[in-house]
Design a protein around this motif. Structure first.
Motif, PDB file in Angstrom:
ATOM      1  N   GLN A 126     -13.722  -2.446  -2.542  1.00 17.97           N
ATOM      2  CA  GLN A 126     -13.129  -2.691  -1.236  1.00 17.97           C
ATOM      3  C   GLN A 126     -14.161  -3.117  -0.195  1.00 17.97           C
ATOM      4  O   GLN A 126     -13.914  -4.015   0.605  1.00 17.97           O
TER       5      GLN A 126
ATOM      6  N   GLN B 273       4.599   0.581  -0.145  1.00 19.58           N
ATOM      7  CA  GLN B 273       4.171  -0.571   0.645  1.00 19.58           C
ATOM      8  C   GLN B 273       5.343  -1.487   0.976  1.00 19.58           C
ATOM      9  O   GLN B 273       5.406  -2.053   2.068  1.00 19.58           O
TER      10      GLN B 273
ATOM     11  N   ASP C 244      -7.934  -4.884  -1.668  1.00 21.28           N
ATOM     12  CA  ASP C 244      -7.066  -3.922  -0.992  1.00 21.28           C
ATOM     13  C   ASP C 244      -6.679  -2.825  -1.981  1.00 21.28           C
ATOM     14  O   ASP C 244      -7.094  -2.850  -3.149  1.00 21.28           O
ATOM     15  N   THR C 245      -5.884  -1.864  -1.534  1.00 16.46           N
ATOM     16  CA  THR C 245      -5.551  -0.706  -2.379  1.00 16.46           C
ATOM     17  C   THR C 245      -4.860  -1.109  -3.671  1.00 16.46           C
ATOM     18  O   THR C 245      -5.199  -0.630  -4.758  1.00 16.46           O
ATOM     19  N   GLN C 246      -3.879  -2.009  -3.573  1.00 10.27           N
ATOM     20  CA  GLN C 246      -3.133  -2.412  -4.761  1.00 10.27           C
ATOM     21  C   GLN C 246      -4.027  -3.141  -5.765  1.00 10.27           C
ATOM     22  O   GLN C 246      -3.958  -2.895  -6.974  1.00 10.27           O
ATOM     23  N   GLU C 247      -4.882  -4.036  -5.280  1.00  9.68           N
ATOM     24  CA  GLU C 247      -5.813  -4.750  -6.162  1.00  9.68           C
ATOM     25  C   GLU C 247      -6.785  -3.787  -6.826  1.00  9.68           C
ATOM     26  O   GLU C 247      -7.120  -3.927  -8.008  1.00  9.68           O
ATOM     27  N   THR C 248      -7.231  -2.792  -6.067  1.00  6.11           N
ATOM     28  CA  THR C 248      -8.161  -1.800  -6.611  1.00  6.11           C
ATOM     29  C   THR C 248      -7.513  -1.004  -7.733  1.00  6.11           C
ATOM     30  O   THR C 248      -8.129  -0.755  -8.771  1.00  6.11           O
TER      31      THR C 248
ATOM     32  N   THR D 123      -1.096   3.613   4.771  1.00  5.51           N
ATOM     33  CA  THR D 123      -1.956   4.241   3.759  1.00  5.51           C
ATOM     34  C   THR D 123      -1.963   5.758   3.897  1.00  5.51           C
ATOM     35  O   THR D 123      -1.921   6.492   2.909  1.00  5.51           O
TER      36      THR D 123
END
Length: 416
Positions: free
Chosen positions: A249, A155, A255-259, A161
Motif C-alpha cells: 500500500q 465496499q 488499495d485494501t481489495q488489491e492487497t 474502512t
C-alpha cells in the motif's frame, strides 16, 4: 488441522489486513506508524522469548502439551475478537491487544510444532511438516477469502474502512475457534511425563531442565548453529510476513481489495511450495532445500526493491510465496531431526525462541529504517533483505548427520 486453523490469524492480522489498518487508520499514516506496529510485535515476541523455554520444559516434564495448547488457543481467539473495538485513534488499545493476541498465538505455535516428531518417522518428517504448512496456507486462504467476500460486499454498500475491517477480526476469531476443534477432539498426547525434581517449584524445575540442556550445548552444536542461522534468515521472512500489506500500500499504491487479492494468490503459491518441497525435501535434503529457498528470497527482495510496475511486484510476491512455504516447512523438520526424544517440546521452544527473536530483529529494522528515512519503504526492504545472505553463510557450516547423531545420543537425559 491446527495449522489450517491458526494460519488465518497470521494471514489476516499480521500479513494482510490489520497491519495496514493499524498504520493507515489507527496511526493515521504518521511516519512512526510502521515503527509502532513493528515495536508492538517486538514486545509480544519478547514475552514469548522469556516464557517459551520454561513452557516447553514444563510441557515435557508433565506431558501437558495439549492442555497448554488449548489455553493459548483460547487466549488468541478472545483477544483477536476484541480487536473489533480498536478503531481510529485507539492506538494504545490496539497495541495492548496485538501484544496479547500475538503472544498467545506464538506460544501455541511452539506447542503444536512439538507434536510433529510424535506423528512422523524421521524419514518422512519433512513430508508431514510440508502437509501441515500446506494445509496452513489453505487455512489462511479460506479465512482471507471469507474476509474478502465480506469486504467486497461492505465496499459496495459504501462502508468505510473503519467499519468493515473490525468485522474481519470477528470472522478470523470465529474460523480459528471452529477449525481448531478437530485438534482438541482427536489429537492424542503421546509423550510420557518425565522424572520430576521432588519438592521444587514448577517454574524453577522448568528452568533447571533448560539449564541442563544448555550445559550440554556443545553436544548439540549443529542444532544451536541452525538456530542462529534461523534467527537471521527468519528475520527477513518475518519482515515480509509482517509488512507485506504495508509495503504494497505504501510503496506500490495498492488499495485494501488489491492487497487482499495479492495475499490470496501468495497463499496459493505458498501452499504449493510447502506441499511440493514437503515431498522432495526428505530426498533432496533439508539443508539443500533451505539453501535453495534462501537464494530465492534474495532474488525476491531485489525484485520487490526494483519493481516500478505492478507486474514485477506481483511476480516478486509469488516467488516469496513459493519460498515461504518451502523454507518454513524445511526449517521445522530440521529442528525435529535435531531434537532428543525426551526434550522435543523444550527444543521446539528454542526453535520458537529463535523465530520470535528474528520477528523482533527483522521488522524492527524495517520499521526503524522507514521512520528515519521518512517513509522510504524500498530502502527498508533492501536493508532487511541482507539477513537472508547472513543466514545462507551460516547454513553452510551445518552437518545434518552429525546433528541427528547428537540427538540420538543425548547426554542431557540424566537422572533428575
Amino acid at each position: 488441522m491446527f495449522d489450517f486453523a491458526n494460519s488465518g490469524y497470521t494471514t489476516v492480522i499480521i500479513t494482510a489486513i490489520f497491519n495496514a489498518y493499524f498504520v493507515a487508520v489507527i496511526a493515521n499514516n504518521e511516519d512512526w506508524g510502521t515503527f509502532a506496529w513493528t515495536a508492538s510485535l517486538a514486545v509480544s515476541y519478547m514475552l514469548i522469548i522469556l516464557t517459551a523455554p520454561a513452557l516447553g520444559a514444563y510441557a515435557d516434564a508433565y506431558a501437558v502439551k495439549k492442555p497448554l495448547l488449548l489455553a493459548t488457543t483460547a487466549g488468541c481467539i478472545v483477544f483477536t475478537a476484541l480487536l473489533y473495538y480498536a478503531g481510529p485513534g485507539d492506538l494504545w488499545l490496539a497495541i495492548i491487544l496485538i501484544i496479547l493476541t500475538n503472544f498467545f498465538f506464538g506460544s501455541g505455535e511452539n506447542l503444536i510444532a512439538a507434536f510433529l516428531p510424535e506423528l512422523a518417522k524421521d524419514q518422512s518428517i519433512g513430508k508431514v511438516s510440508g502437509w501441515g504448512w500446506g494445509l496452513g496456507y489453505l487455512g489462511g486462504l479460506f479465512t482471507l477469502g471469507c474476509c474478502l467476500v465480506y469486504v467486497t460486499w461492505a465496499q459496495t454498500q459504501g462502508h468505510e474502512t473503519s467499519q468493515y475491517v473490525p468485522v474481519t477480526m470477528i470472522i478470523t476469531a470465529a474460523i480459528f475457534a471452529v477449525a481448531s476443534l478437530p485438534t482438541f477432539l482427536y489429537l492424542k498426547e503421546r509423550a510420557q511425563p518425565q522424572p520430576h525434581r521432588h519438592g521444587r517449584r514448577i517454574v524453577y524445575e522448568s528452568f533447571s531442565r533448560l539449564r541442563d540442556t544448555l550445559k550440554h550445548v556443545r553436544h548439540y552444536q549443529d542444532l544451536m548453529r541452525f538456530l542462529v542461522c534461523l534467527v537471521f534468515y527468519q528475520a527477513g521472512i518475518q519482515t515480509v510476513i509482517a509488512l507485506a500489506a504495508i509495503y504494497a500500500q505504501q510503496a506500490m499504491g495498492f488499495d485494501t481489495q488489491e492487497t487482499l487479492l495479492l495475499i490470496l494468490l501468495v497463499n496459493i503459491t505458498a501452499a504449493l511450495g510447502a506441499f511440493a518441497f514437503g515431498h522432495i525435501q526428505d530426498k533432496l535434503g533439508h539443508l539443500l532445500t533451505i539453501a535453495l529457498t534462501l537464494v530465492g528470497w534474495i532474488i525476491m527482495i531485489l525484485m520487490a526493491w526494483a519493481a516500478e510496475d505492478r507486474a514485477m511486484f506481483w511476480a516478486a510476491a509469488n516467488l516469496a510465496g513459493l519460498c515461504l512455504g518451502a523454507s518454513q516447512s524445511a526449517g521445522r523438520a530440521l529442528v525435529g531431526l535435531f531434537s532428543p526424544v525426551t526434550r522435543r517440546a523444550e527444543f521446539f521452544g528454542l526453535w520458537g525462541l529463535a523465530v520470535k527473536l528474528s520477528s523482533i530483529l527483522g521488522p524492527l529494522t524495517y520499521g526503524w529504517v522507514s521512520w528515519i528515512s521518512q517513509g522510504d519503504h524500498r530502502l527498508a526492504m533492501l536493508i532487511t533483505g541482507s539477513y537472508f545472505i547472513i543466514g545462507l553463510l551460516i547454513l553452510a557450516r551445518i552437518n545434518v548427520v552429525r546433528g541427528q547423531l547428537a540427538a540420538q545420543h543425548d547426554p542431557a537425559t540424566t537422572k533428575l
